[in-house]
Design a protein around this motif. Structure first.
Motif, PDB file in Angstrom:
ATOM      1  N   ARG A  73      19.215  38.122  49.870  1.00 21.32           N
ATOM      2  CA  ARG A  73      20.661  38.058  50.066  1.00 21.32           C
ATOM      3  C   ARG A  73      21.222  39.469  49.921  1.00 21.32           C
ATOM      4  O   ARG A  73      20.548  40.376  49.463  1.00 21.32           O
ATOM      5  N   SER A  74      22.458  39.628  50.302  1.00 18.95           N
ATOM      6  CA  SER A  74      23.072  40.950  50.213  1.00 18.95           C
ATOM      7  C   SER A  74      23.279  41.348  48.758  1.00 18.95           C
ATOM      8  O   SER A  74      23.388  40.489  47.874  1.00 18.95           O
ATOM      9  N   PRO A  75      23.338  42.644  48.478  1.00 15.51           N
ATOM     10  CA  PRO A  75      23.515  43.108  47.092  1.00 15.51           C
ATOM     11  C   PRO A  75      24.855  42.668  46.515  1.00 15.51           C
ATOM     12  O   PRO A  75      25.803  42.344  47.231  1.00 15.51           O
ATOM     13  N   LEU A  76      24.929  42.682  45.193  1.00 12.87           N
ATOM     14  CA  LEU A  76      26.151  42.375  44.464  1.00 12.87           C
ATOM     15  C   LEU A  76      26.567  43.601  43.664  1.00 12.87           C
ATOM     16  O   LEU A  76      25.721  44.289  43.099  1.00 12.87           O
ATOM     17  N   GLU A  77      27.848  43.822  43.602  1.00 16.54           N
ATOM     18  CA  GLU A  77      28.365  44.984  42.894  1.00 16.54           C
ATOM     19  C   GLU A  77      29.424  44.536  41.901  1.00 16.54           C
ATOM     20  O   GLU A  77      30.549  44.199  42.270  1.00 16.54           O
ATOM     21  N   ALA A  78      29.055  44.501  40.621  1.00 16.22           N
ATOM     22  CA  ALA A  78      29.980  44.217  39.518  1.00 16.22           C
ATOM     23  C   ALA A  78      30.762  42.921  39.740  1.00 16.22           C
ATOM     24  O   ALA A  78      31.994  42.894  39.635  1.00 16.22           O
ATOM     25  N   VAL A  79      30.057  41.836  40.054  1.00 20.15           N
ATOM     26  CA  VAL A  79      30.730  40.559  40.298  1.00 20.15           C
ATOM     27  C   VAL A  79      30.654  39.666  39.056  1.00 20.15           C
ATOM     28  O   VAL A  79      29.711  39.728  38.269  1.00 20.15           O
ATOM     29  N   THR A  80      31.666  38.839  38.902  1.00 19.14           N
ATOM     30  CA  THR A  80      31.701  37.810  37.869  1.00 19.14           C
ATOM     31  C   THR A  80      31.974  36.480  38.545  1.00 19.14           C
ATOM     32  O   THR A  80      32.982  36.348  39.253  1.00 19.14           O
ATOM     33  N   VAL A  81      31.068  35.529  38.387  1.00 18.64           N
ATOM     34  CA  VAL A  81      31.287  34.235  39.023  1.00 18.64           C
ATOM     35  C   VAL A  81      32.148  33.356  38.112  1.00 18.64           C
ATOM     36  O   VAL A  81      32.071  33.428  36.886  1.00 18.64           O
ATOM     37  N   HIS A  82      32.963  32.544  38.760  1.00 15.93           N
ATOM     38  CA  HIS A  82      33.819  31.588  38.064  1.00 15.93           C
ATOM     39  C   HIS A  82      33.661  30.225  38.715  1.00 15.93           C
ATOM     40  O   HIS A  82      33.470  30.145  39.926  1.00 15.93           O
ATOM     41  N   PRO A  83      33.752  29.160  37.908  1.00 16.79           N
ATOM     42  CA  PRO A  83      33.992  29.172  36.465  1.00 16.79           C
ATOM     43  C   PRO A  83      32.759  29.587  35.690  1.00 16.79           C
ATOM     44  O   PRO A  83      31.639  29.556  36.221  1.00 16.79           O
ATOM     45  N   ARG A  84      32.957  29.969  34.441  1.00 16.35           N
ATOM     46  CA  ARG A  84      31.827  30.242  33.564  1.00 16.35           C
ATOM     47  C   ARG A  84      31.301  28.916  33.025  1.00 16.35           C
ATOM     48  O   ARG A  84      32.084  28.025  32.673  1.00 16.35           O
ATOM     49  N   PRO A  85      29.993  28.728  32.963  1.00 14.16           N
ATOM     50  CA  PRO A  85      29.470  27.456  32.446  1.00 14.16           C
ATOM     51  C   PRO A  85      29.795  27.267  30.975  1.00 14.16           C
ATOM     52  O   PRO A  85      29.946  28.230  30.225  1.00 14.16           O
ATOM     53  N   VAL A  86      29.906  26.026  30.560  1.00 12.48           N
ATOM     54  CA  VAL A  86      30.157  25.693  29.160  1.00 12.48           C
ATOM     55  C   VAL A  86      28.924  25.965  28.318  1.00 12.48           C
ATOM     56  O   VAL A  86      29.015  26.504  27.211  1.00 12.48           O
ATOM     57  N   GLN A  87      27.750  25.584  28.819  1.00  9.79           N
ATOM     58  CA  GLN A  87      26.521  25.702  28.034  1.00  9.79           C
ATOM     59  C   GLN A  87      26.108  27.161  27.882  1.00  9.79           C
ATOM     60  O   GLN A  87      26.242  27.961  28.802  1.00  9.79           O
ATOM     61  N   ARG A  88      25.589  27.467  26.724  1.00 12.81           N
ATOM     62  CA  ARG A  88      25.103  28.806  26.433  1.00 12.81           C
ATOM     63  C   ARG A  88      23.637  28.748  26.010  1.00 12.81           C
ATOM     64  O   ARG A  88      23.263  27.855  25.259  1.00 12.81           O
ATOM     65  N   PRO A  89      22.793  29.663  26.508  1.00 11.04           N
ATOM     66  CA  PRO A  89      23.190  30.786  27.355  1.00 11.04           C
ATOM     67  C   PRO A  89      23.536  30.382  28.786  1.00 11.04           C
ATOM     68  O   PRO A  89      24.253  31.087  29.468  1.00 11.04           O
ATOM     69  N   HIS A  90      23.017  29.222  29.259  1.00  7.90           N
ATOM     70  CA  HIS A  90      23.339  28.747  30.604  1.00  7.90           C
ATOM     71  C   HIS A  90      22.801  27.320  30.750  1.00  7.90           C
ATOM     72  O   HIS A  90      21.973  26.869  29.939  1.00  7.90           O
ATOM     73  N   PRO A  91      23.237  26.587  31.760  1.00  4.99           N
ATOM     74  CA  PRO A  91      22.657  25.266  32.009  1.00  4.99           C
ATOM     75  C   PRO A  91      21.146  25.375  32.218  1.00  4.99           C
ATOM     76  O   PRO A  91      20.665  26.346  32.815  1.00  4.99           O
ATOM     77  N   PRO A  92      20.382  24.407  31.720  1.00  2.69           N
ATOM     78  CA  PRO A  92      18.924  24.475  31.861  1.00  2.69           C
ATOM     79  C   PRO A  92      18.487  24.513  33.319  1.00  2.69           C
ATOM     80  O   PRO A  92      19.064  23.831  34.171  1.00  2.69           O
ATOM     81  N   ILE A  93      17.469  25.313  33.589  1.00  2.94           N
ATOM     82  CA  ILE A  93      16.870  25.400  34.923  1.00  2.94           C
ATOM     83  C   ILE A  93      15.420  24.936  34.809  1.00  2.94           C
ATOM     84  O   ILE A  93      14.583  25.615  34.207  1.00  2.94           O
TER      85      ILE A  93
END
Length: 348
Positions: free
Chosen positions: A156-176
């Protein structure tokens, strides 16, 4: 051991009457199944993803979001999300949305899929699908855990200083989780630090113990957190009110019709069904089918053969089984099979 209910969302006609649900009826059935799963005490509800076929469930997140509104505790997961076919940014946004809406109950099971034709339709090289999957997992984690992501990769194309929203509730992140049906996919999951789901429809009834052992040993060698190395076993299941012979005779047209359709119409394979697809009601069968007592014995045997799994996933609505009969077999499994199964496993 947790227990999950699975649907891959096929919309096949009834094998005897030819009656088929409308897409609206089928999607409503899936939402109702999710609500029933929580009512019956299932830990999780899993929905599949397929494309270009009578698997009409191509986008599981809207259905999971609808289930979230009718449940309070149920974990909401894919049965598989085909990571190579998706932009990881959109995946991060979509599953974080479900996570926020559900109050932190979203999970994701990633996989590569098995249909070569789908890669051609998406303009992708299936030979690079393992690389695509690994890149997607790595980027998903960063998008969910870092506030400003600068990234470049191959697909995919590069990303530059992006923040995705919404932020997930679970920490550190939803299980993968990752689907694992070969030694190579097990090793990949260990390398990526992901729990695994073993689908018996892909590997047969005898392969899971060796795959589980390989995963446990690899996880330990890698020095990973033992609590994070979870294993799930996914089986097809039907529990009848009568004898095993009666149950097998009734369910066979639904199950073998479904599997024949998967192999011939979806995958384009030819020839007879593999023996473990046909041997319903026997220890050699991929699916668990029979009376309450025989299903109980069969599931206990399979779980003990692996040395124990953290999650047992049952798929029970395939092949055009009518909604009311799906409710009956799911309820019978939850109320008559699960309680003694838990007692047996806890007493050993």
């Amino acid at each position: 051991m947790d227990v999950g209910l699975v649907s891959l969302g096929d919309n096949l006609p009834h094998p005897h009457t030819g009656v088929r649900l409308s897409p609206q009826q089928r999607f409503r059935q899936l939402v109702d199944l999710g609500a029933l799963a929580e009512e019956l005490g299932f830990w999780s509800f899993h929905l599949g993803e397929h494309h270009f076929s009578e698997y009409i469930l191509s986008s599981p997140t809207p259905i999971l979001a609808a289930v979230a509104e009718r449940t309070q505790k149920l974990r909401l997961s894919t049965a598989v999300s085909l990571l190579p076919h998706h932009d990881a940014v959109r995946l991060a946004e979509d599953y974080a949305t479900v996570d926020v809406l559900s109050g932190g109950r979203a999970e994701l099971v990633g996989g590569r899929g098995v249909y070569r034709a789908h890669y051609a339709q998406f303009g992708q090289d299936q030979e690079r699908s393992a690389e695509m999957l690994a890149e997607s997992v790595g980027l998903l984690r960063r998008l969910w855990t870092e506030e400003r992501v600068t990234w470049s990769g191959s697909f995919r194309s590069p990303l530059e200083a992006v923040t995705v929203h919404p932020r997930p509730v679970q920490r550190p992140h939803p299980p993968i989780w990752l689907s694992a049906s070969s030694p190579e996919s097990v090793d990949r999951a260990v390398a990526l630090g992901c729990p695994i789901v073993i689908p018996t429809v892909s590997v047969g009834v005898h392969a899971p113990p060796a795959l589980v052992e390989r995963y446990r040993e690899g996880w330990q060698r890698a020095g990973r957190d033992p609590e994070a190395g979870r294993v799930a076993l996914h089986v097809h299941c039907h529990v009848g009110a009568g004898s095993t012979a009666e149950t097998v005779d009734y369910w066979r047209p639904f199950q073998t019709g479904y599997l024949s359709w998967v192999l011939r119409d979806v995958a384009g394979a030819e020839g007879p069904l593999p023996p473990h697809f046909e041997a319903l009601g026997s220890p050699e069968a991929q699916a668990v089918c029979g009376s309450v007592d025989d299903v109980l014995d069969d599931i206990e045997r399979r779980i003990r053969a692996t040395g124990g799994v953290e999650l047992f996933m049952v798929q029970m609505d395939q092949g055009g089984l009518p909604p009311n009969e799906t409710v009956e077999t799911v309820t019978r499994f939850a109320t008559e099979v699960l309680p003694p199964l838990r007692e047996r496993l806890a007493s050993s």
